[in-house]
Design a protein around this motif. Structure first.
Motif, PDB file in Angstrom:
ATOM      1  N   MET A 156     -29.906  23.600 -32.569  1.00 16.54           N
ATOM      2  CA  MET A 156     -29.293  23.804 -31.445  1.00 16.54           C
ATOM      3  C   MET A 156     -29.461  25.265 -30.859  1.00 16.54           C
ATOM      4  SD  MET A 156     -25.841  22.850 -29.468  1.00 16.54           S
ATOM      5  CE  MET A 156     -24.646  23.668 -30.461  1.00 16.54           C
ATOM      6  N   LYS A 157     -30.131  25.490 -29.835  1.00 19.21           N
ATOM      7  CA  LYS A 157     -30.346  27.041 -29.592  1.00 19.21           C
ATOM      8  C   LYS A 157     -28.947  27.577 -28.879  1.00 19.21           C
ATOM      9  CE  LYS A 157     -32.861  30.273 -26.996  1.00 19.21           C
ATOM     10  NZ  LYS A 157     -33.693  30.620 -25.936  1.00 19.21           N
ATOM     11  N   ILE A 158     -28.589  28.768 -29.331  1.00 23.02           N
ATOM     12  CA  ILE A 158     -27.409  29.261 -28.962  1.00 23.02           C
ATOM     13  C   ILE A 158     -27.466  30.002 -27.446  1.00 23.02           C
ATOM     14  CG2 ILE A 158     -25.476  30.896 -29.322  1.00 23.02           C
ATOM     15  CD1 ILE A 158     -25.697  30.108 -32.265  1.00 23.02           C
ATOM     16  N   ASN A 159     -26.720  29.546 -26.410  1.00 19.05           N
ATOM     17  CA  ASN A 159     -26.663  30.086 -25.131  1.00 19.05           C
ATOM     18  C   ASN A 159     -25.424  30.821 -24.789  1.00 19.05           C
ATOM     19  OD1 ASN A 159     -26.814  31.134 -22.511  1.00 19.05           O
ATOM     20  ND2 ASN A 159     -27.792  29.288 -21.614  1.00 19.05           N
ATOM     21  N   MET A 160     -25.115  32.079 -24.925  1.00 13.95           N
ATOM     22  CA  MET A 160     -23.644  32.636 -24.895  1.00 13.95           C
ATOM     23  C   MET A 160     -23.155  32.360 -23.473  1.00 13.95           C
ATOM     24  SD  MET A 160     -22.979  33.134 -27.947  1.00 13.95           S
ATOM     25  CE  MET A 160     -21.279  33.918 -27.813  1.00 13.95           C
ATOM     26  N   GLN A 166     -23.328  29.533 -21.528  1.00 11.87           N
ATOM     27  CA  GLN A 166     -22.816  28.064 -21.732  1.00 11.87           C
ATOM     28  C   GLN A 166     -21.431  28.322 -21.464  1.00 11.87           C
ATOM     29  OE1 GLN A 166     -24.875  26.380 -24.925  1.00 11.87           O
ATOM     30  NE2 GLN A 166     -25.972  24.740 -23.241  1.00 11.87           N
ATOM     31  N   THR A 167     -20.782  27.242 -20.875  1.00 11.17           N
ATOM     32  CA  THR A 167     -19.177  26.883 -21.010  1.00 11.17           C
ATOM     33  C   THR A 167     -19.247  26.168 -22.318  1.00 11.17           C
ATOM     34  OG1 THR A 167     -19.666  24.752 -19.902  1.00 11.17           O
ATOM     35  CG2 THR A 167     -19.232  26.778 -18.723  1.00 11.17           C
ATOM     36  N   LEU A 168     -18.219  26.114 -23.134  1.00  8.65           N
ATOM     37  CA  LEU A 168     -17.639  25.366 -24.148  1.00  8.65           C
ATOM     38  C   LEU A 168     -18.143  23.917 -23.880  1.00  8.65           C
ATOM     39  CD1 LEU A 168     -16.434  25.354 -27.126  1.00  8.65           C
ATOM     40  CD2 LEU A 168     -14.363  24.857 -25.749  1.00  8.65           C
ATOM     41  N   GLU A 169     -17.774  23.376 -22.964  1.00 10.04           N
ATOM     42  CA  GLU A 169     -18.086  22.013 -22.426  1.00 10.04           C
ATOM     43  C   GLU A 169     -19.612  21.821 -22.408  1.00 10.04           C
ATOM     44  OE1 GLU A 169     -17.262  18.233 -22.189  1.00 10.04           O
ATOM     45  OE2 GLU A 169     -15.740  19.541 -22.110  1.00 10.04           O
ATOM     46  N   GLU A 170     -20.506  22.748 -21.778  1.00  3.74           N
ATOM     47  CA  GLU A 170     -21.802  22.576 -21.853  1.00  3.74           C
ATOM     48  C   GLU A 170     -22.507  22.354 -23.146  1.00  3.74           C
ATOM     49  OE1 GLU A 170     -22.914  24.523 -17.443  1.00  3.74           O
ATOM     50  OE2 GLU A 170     -22.832  25.788 -19.296  1.00  3.74           O
ATOM     51  N   ALA A 171     -21.880  23.437 -24.209  1.00  2.00           N
ATOM     52  CA  ALA A 171     -22.648  23.686 -25.324  1.00  2.00           C
ATOM     53  C   ALA A 171     -22.037  22.448 -26.251  1.00  2.00           C
ATOM     54  CB  ALA A 171     -21.789  24.892 -26.093  1.00  2.00           C
ATOM     55  N   LYS A 208     -21.695  19.388 -25.198  1.00  2.00           N
ATOM     56  CA  LYS A 208     -22.376  18.227 -24.692  1.00  2.00           C
ATOM     57  C   LYS A 208     -23.924  18.304 -25.014  1.00  2.00           C
ATOM     58  CE  LYS A 208     -23.965  16.001 -20.367  1.00  2.00           C
ATOM     59  NZ  LYS A 208     -23.841  15.978 -18.860  1.00  2.00           N
ATOM     60  N   GLN A 209     -24.376  19.485 -25.094  1.00  2.00           N
ATOM     61  CA  GLN A 209     -25.749  19.444 -25.546  1.00  2.00           C
ATOM     62  C   GLN A 209     -25.861  19.249 -27.228  1.00  2.00           C
ATOM     63  OE1 GLN A 209     -27.153  23.737 -25.368  1.00  2.00           O
ATOM     64  NE2 GLN A 209     -29.137  23.253 -26.503  1.00  2.00           N
ATOM     65  N   GLY A 210     -24.778  20.041 -27.853  1.00  2.00           N
ATOM     66  CA  GLY A 210     -24.611  19.505 -29.453  1.00  2.00           C
ATOM     67  C   GLY A 210     -24.572  18.107 -29.827  1.00  2.00           C
ATOM     68  N   ALA A 211     -24.008  17.221 -28.758  1.00  2.00           N
ATOM     69  CA  ALA A 211     -23.809  15.656 -28.908  1.00  2.00           C
ATOM     70  C   ALA A 211     -24.954  14.888 -28.635  1.00  2.00           C
ATOM     71  CB  ALA A 211     -22.159  15.549 -28.219  1.00  2.00           C
ATOM     72  N   GLY A 249     -27.692  12.717 -28.377  1.00  2.00           N
ATOM     73  CA  GLY A 249     -28.493  11.879 -29.430  1.00  2.00           C
ATOM     74  C   GLY A 249     -27.493  11.095 -30.284  1.00  2.00           C
ATOM     75  N   TYR A 250     -26.061  11.234 -30.185  1.00  2.00           N
ATOM     76  CA  TYR A 250     -25.190  10.355 -30.573  1.00  2.00           C
ATOM     77  C   TYR A 250     -24.769   9.538 -29.942  1.00  2.00           C
ATOM     78  CZ  TYR A 250     -24.486  14.068 -34.306  1.00  2.00           C
ATOM     79  OH  TYR A 250     -24.571  14.961 -35.369  1.00  2.00           O
ATOM     80  N   ASN A 251     -24.323   8.291 -30.530  1.00  2.85           N
ATOM     81  CA  ASN A 251     -23.714   7.299 -29.778  1.00  2.85           C
ATOM     82  C   ASN A 251     -22.491   7.593 -29.032  1.00  2.85           C
ATOM     83  OD1 ASN A 251     -21.508   6.834 -31.312  1.00  2.85           O
ATOM     84  ND2 ASN A 251     -22.639   5.114 -32.530  1.00  2.85           N
ATOM     85  N   ILE A 252     -21.729   6.951 -28.203  1.00  6.17           N
ATOM     86  CA  ILE A 252     -20.513   7.346 -27.160  1.00  6.17           C
ATOM     87  C   ILE A 252     -19.483   7.697 -28.186  1.00  6.17           C
ATOM     88  CG2 ILE A 252     -19.532   5.152 -26.986  1.00  6.17           C
ATOM     89  CD1 ILE A 252     -19.810   7.965 -24.630  1.00  6.17           C
ATOM     90  N   VAL A 253     -19.103   7.153 -29.236  1.00  4.24           N
ATOM     91  CA  VAL A 253     -18.189   7.418 -30.307  1.00  4.24           C
ATOM     92  C   VAL A 253     -18.426   8.591 -30.891  1.00  4.24           C
ATOM     93  CG1 VAL A 253     -16.789   6.720 -32.331  1.00  4.24           C
ATOM     94  CG2 VAL A 253     -17.281   5.077 -30.183  1.00  4.24           C
ATOM     95  N   GLY A 254     -19.679   8.831 -31.305  1.00  2.00           N
ATOM     96  CA  GLY A 254     -20.248   9.851 -31.992  1.00  2.00           C
ATOM     97  C   GLY A 254     -20.220  11.276 -31.173  1.00  2.00           C
ATOM     98  N   GLN A 255     -20.284  10.910 -29.894  1.00  2.00           N
ATOM     99  CA  GLN A 255     -20.326  12.075 -28.990  1.00  2.00           C
ATOM    100  C   GLN A 255     -18.933  12.614 -28.680  1.00  2.00           C
ATOM    101  OE1 GLN A 255     -22.253  11.239 -25.153  1.00  2.00           O
ATOM    102  NE2 GLN A 255     -23.967  10.738 -26.233  1.00  2.00           N
ATOM    103  N   VAL A 256     -17.975  11.832 -28.493  1.00  2.00           N
ATOM    104  CA  VAL A 256     -16.585  12.342 -28.578  1.00  2.00           C
ATOM    105  C   VAL A 256     -16.096  12.819 -29.759  1.00  2.00           C
ATOM    106  CG1 VAL A 256     -14.094  10.954 -28.214  1.00  2.00           C
ATOM    107  CG2 VAL A 256     -15.935   9.871 -26.886  1.00  2.00           C
ATOM    108  N   ILE A 257     -16.547  12.323 -30.921  1.00  2.00           N
ATOM    109  CA  ILE A 257     -16.030  12.940 -32.181  1.00  2.00           C
ATOM    110  C   ILE A 257     -16.710  14.364 -32.293  1.00  2.00           C
ATOM    111  CG2 ILE A 257     -16.291  12.821 -34.836  1.00  2.00           C
ATOM    112  CD1 ILE A 257     -16.001   9.759 -34.474  1.00  2.00           C
TER     113      ILE A 257
END
Length: 78
Positions: A1-5, A7-12, A14-17, A19-27
């Motif tokens: 994951m490329k770091i973009n300083m 980005q908001t915390l929420e955007e970062a 979301k970007q990191g999550a 490819g995960y299913n919905i449960v994985g995204q929440v975790i």
């Protein structure tokens, strides 16, 4: 994951999550945000320890308080 300083915390999180299913995204997002909070607290602690022996004038406590306030504002807006 490329770091973009800019980005908001929420955007970062979301970007990191991607490819995960919905449960994985929440975790993932929850852990990401907890890590960001921990990093913020560590940054404040490091700044505090550096400024404890500040010999260049100015009030170290005011500098720490202002730094902490700015980080808290940034965390809330992210």
């Amino acid at each position: 994951m490329k770091i973009n300083m800019k980005q908001t915390l929420e955007e970062a999180a979301k970007q990191g999550a991607e490819g995960y299913n919905i449960v994985g995204q929440v975790i993932y997002k929850s852990g990401f945000k907890a890590g960001a909070k921990w990093e913020k607290e560590q940054a404040i602690e490091i700044l505090s320890s550096v400024l404890e022996n500040w010999g260049h004038g100015g009030d170290a406590n005011c500098i720490i308080a202002e730094f902490e306030e700015k980080i808290n504002v940034q965390m809330v807006t992210n």
